[in-house]
Design a protein around this motif. Structure first.
Motif, mmCIF file in Angstrom:
data_model
loop_
_atom_site.group_PDB
_atom_site.id
_atom_site.type_symbol
_atom_site.label_atom_id
_atom_site.label_comp_id
_atom_site.label_asym_id
_atom_site.label_seq_id
_atom_site.Cartn_x
_atom_site.Cartn_y
_atom_site.Cartn_z
ATOM 1 N N LYS A 110 12.844 -6.288 -3.306
ATOM 2 C CA LYS A 110 12.662 -5.472 -1.805
ATOM 3 C C LYS A 110 11.789 -3.902 -2.355
ATOM 4 C CE LYS A 110 15.412 -7.585 0.950
ATOM 5 N NZ LYS A 110 16.871 -8.068 2.097
ATOM 6 N N PHE A 111 12.429 -3.463 -3.519
ATOM 7 C CA PHE A 111 12.165 -2.170 -3.631
ATOM 8 C C PHE A 111 10.551 -2.392 -4.488
ATOM 9 C CE2 PHE A 111 11.541 2.066 -5.743
ATOM 10 C CZ PHE A 111 12.439 2.592 -5.287
ATOM 11 N N LYS A 112 10.090 -3.150 -5.068
ATOM 12 C CA LYS A 112 8.560 -3.471 -5.577
ATOM 13 C C LYS A 112 7.939 -3.082 -4.802
ATOM 14 C CE LYS A 112 5.386 -6.030 -9.173
ATOM 15 N NZ LYS A 112 4.820 -5.749 -8.132
ATOM 16 N N ALA A 113 7.993 -4.099 -3.617
ATOM 17 C CA ALA A 113 6.942 -4.277 -2.254
ATOM 18 C C ALA A 113 7.370 -3.723 -1.634
ATOM 19 C CB ALA A 113 7.913 -5.447 -0.999
ATOM 20 N N PHE A 114 8.461 -1.988 -1.515
ATOM 21 C CA PHE A 114 7.885 -1.386 -0.893
ATOM 22 C C PHE A 114 6.993 -0.360 -1.511
ATOM 23 C CE2 PHE A 114 9.444 3.208 -0.326
ATOM 24 C CZ PHE A 114 9.192 3.384 1.559
ATOM 25 N N GLN A 115 7.253 -0.484 -2.891
ATOM 26 C CA GLN A 115 6.373 0.557 -3.686
ATOM 27 C C GLN A 115 5.218 0.271 -3.519
ATOM 28 O OE1 GLN A 115 7.593 1.474 -7.490
ATOM 29 N NE2 GLN A 115 5.706 3.071 -8.004
ATOM 30 N N ASP A 116 5.196 -0.542 -3.610
ATOM 31 C CA ASP A 116 3.064 -2.067 -3.810
ATOM 32 C C ASP A 116 2.380 -1.121 -2.568
ATOM 33 O OD1 ASP A 116 4.303 -2.130 -6.473
ATOM 34 O OD2 ASP A 116 4.255 -4.986 -6.046
ATOM 35 N N ALA A 117 3.452 -1.490 -1.268
ATOM 36 C CA ALA A 117 2.867 -1.038 -0.096
ATOM 37 C C ALA A 117 1.973 0.312 0.557
ATOM 38 C CB ALA A 117 3.547 -1.445 0.743
ATOM 39 N N GLN A 118 3.506 1.470 -0.503
ATOM 40 C CA GLN A 118 3.039 2.947 -0.090
ATOM 41 C C GLN A 118 1.498 3.365 -1.138
ATOM 42 O OE1 GLN A 118 3.710 4.742 1.942
ATOM 43 N NE2 GLN A 118 5.337 3.532 2.679
ATOM 44 N N ASN A 119 1.569 2.372 -1.819
ATOM 45 C CA ASN A 119 0.357 2.424 -3.130
ATOM 46 C C ASN A 119 -0.666 2.374 -3.076
ATOM 47 O OD1 ASN A 119 2.126 3.663 -5.083
ATOM 48 N ND2 ASN A 119 2.744 2.236 -6.688
ATOM 49 N N GLN A 120 -1.099 1.066 -1.649
ATOM 50 C CA GLN A 120 -2.276 0.345 -1.604
ATOM 51 C C GLN A 120 -1.784 1.343 -0.253
ATOM 52 O OE1 GLN A 120 -1.464 -3.706 -0.224
ATOM 53 N NE2 GLN A 120 -0.601 -4.183 -2.388
ATOM 54 N N LEU A 121 -1.695 1.705 0.030
ATOM 55 C CA LEU A 121 -2.284 2.958 1.549
ATOM 56 C C LEU A 121 -2.638 4.024 0.516
ATOM 57 C CD1 LEU A 121 -1.561 3.606 4.264
ATOM 58 C CD2 LEU A 121 0.385 3.905 4.754
ATOM 59 N N SER A 122 -1.676 4.228 -0.045
ATOM 60 C CA SER A 122 -2.082 5.715 -0.853
ATOM 61 C C SER A 122 -3.637 5.440 -1.260
ATOM 62 C CB SER A 122 -1.302 6.222 -2.026
ATOM 63 O OG SER A 122 -0.291 7.227 -1.681
ATOM 64 N N GLY A 123 -4.370 3.943 -1.824
ATOM 65 C CA GLY A 123 -5.240 4.199 -2.334
ATOM 66 C C GLY A 123 -6.293 4.333 -1.255
ATOM 67 N N ALA A 124 -6.404 3.444 0.063
ATOM 68 C CA ALA A 124 -7.074 3.515 1.088
ATOM 69 C C ALA A 124 -6.926 5.264 1.777
ATOM 70 C CB ALA A 124 -6.287 1.944 2.033
ATOM 71 N N LEU A 125 -6.148 5.262 1.307
ATOM 72 C CA LEU A 125 -6.467 6.556 2.482
ATOM 73 C C LEU A 125 -6.956 7.540 1.487
ATOM 74 C CD1 LEU A 125 -5.114 8.726 4.756
ATOM 75 C CD2 LEU A 125 -3.557 9.337 2.814
#
Length: 212
Positions: A110-125
């Motif tokens: 769950k923690f990895k999924a959270f971090q991956d999702a936030q990293n993807q958002l950072s990349g898109a932003l």
């Protein structure tokens, strides 16, 4: 010949006394540790780490709340950048849907999924902000300038919150993995598990540059 019951009696008695001595030793240790506060150290550090995690979530939510206005502002000047705008919107939706609360922060998946999702958002932003460089009118818009300032402040707060969380988790994990904290956790707090922490990403030691 002695009966089996007669034989069992002394053996059971010795086992009982052994258990009693073990319990007495644990209680004596608990009293001794309690006197110096050691017995409360595990839950104290756990609550500190959970509180730090709540602040991480709070700052990520702050960033998520800024994104819709940012997207709308950019859209007003650069509707042709449809793919970039959609990418940010979808990444935000995914990041917002991945939840890791304080009770599940010890779950690696769950923690990895959270971090991956936030990293993807950072990349898109980041791709959206790079796109803005091609549109001078956006960079002079007062609403955009205000959002830029808030975003920069939020990225700084995220970096600080993550740093504080990593430090709190390191202290807590060390306590539950070393002696005597490991013994105390096993005896009195069996539900206390090591928590997950962020893995390093390129340039993670500083917030993204969002100057225009």
């Amino acid at each position: 010949m002695r009966s089996s019951a007669a034989i069992a009696g002394p053996v059971s008695g010795r086992a009982w006394f052994a258990r009693a001595r073990s319990v007495a030793a644990v209680l004596a240790l608990a009293v001794g540790l309690g006197g110096c506060g050691a017995i409360n150290r595990v839950p104290t550090l756990e609550e500190r780490a959970k509180s730090s995690w709540s602040e991480v979530q709070n700052q990520y939510q702050r960033r998520a709340d800024l994104i819709p206005n940012l997207v709308e502002t950019v859209k007003g000047y650069a509707q042709q950048e449809k793919d970039v705008l959609i990418g940010v919107t979808e990444a935000r939706a995914k990041a917002s849907s991945v939840k890791v609360d304080a009770s599940t922060v010890s779950d690696p998946q769950k923690f990895k999924a959270f971090q991956d999702a936030q990293n993807q958002l950072s990349g898109a932003l980041g791709r959206l902000l790079v796109t803005v460089e091609r549109y001078p009118d956006i960079k002079s818009n007062q609403n955009f300038l205000a959002l830029q300032s808030q975003l920069e402040g939020t990225e700084n707060r995220i970096a600080v919150a993550r740093r504080d969380y990593i430090g709190a988790v390191q202290e807590y994990n060390t306590e539950v993995r070393t002696i005597p904290g490991r013994w105390i956790a096993a005896w009195f707090y069996p539900e206390a598990k090591p928590m997950e922490t962020f893995t390093a990403t390129p340039n993670s030691e500083r917030p993204p540059n969002v100057k225009f």
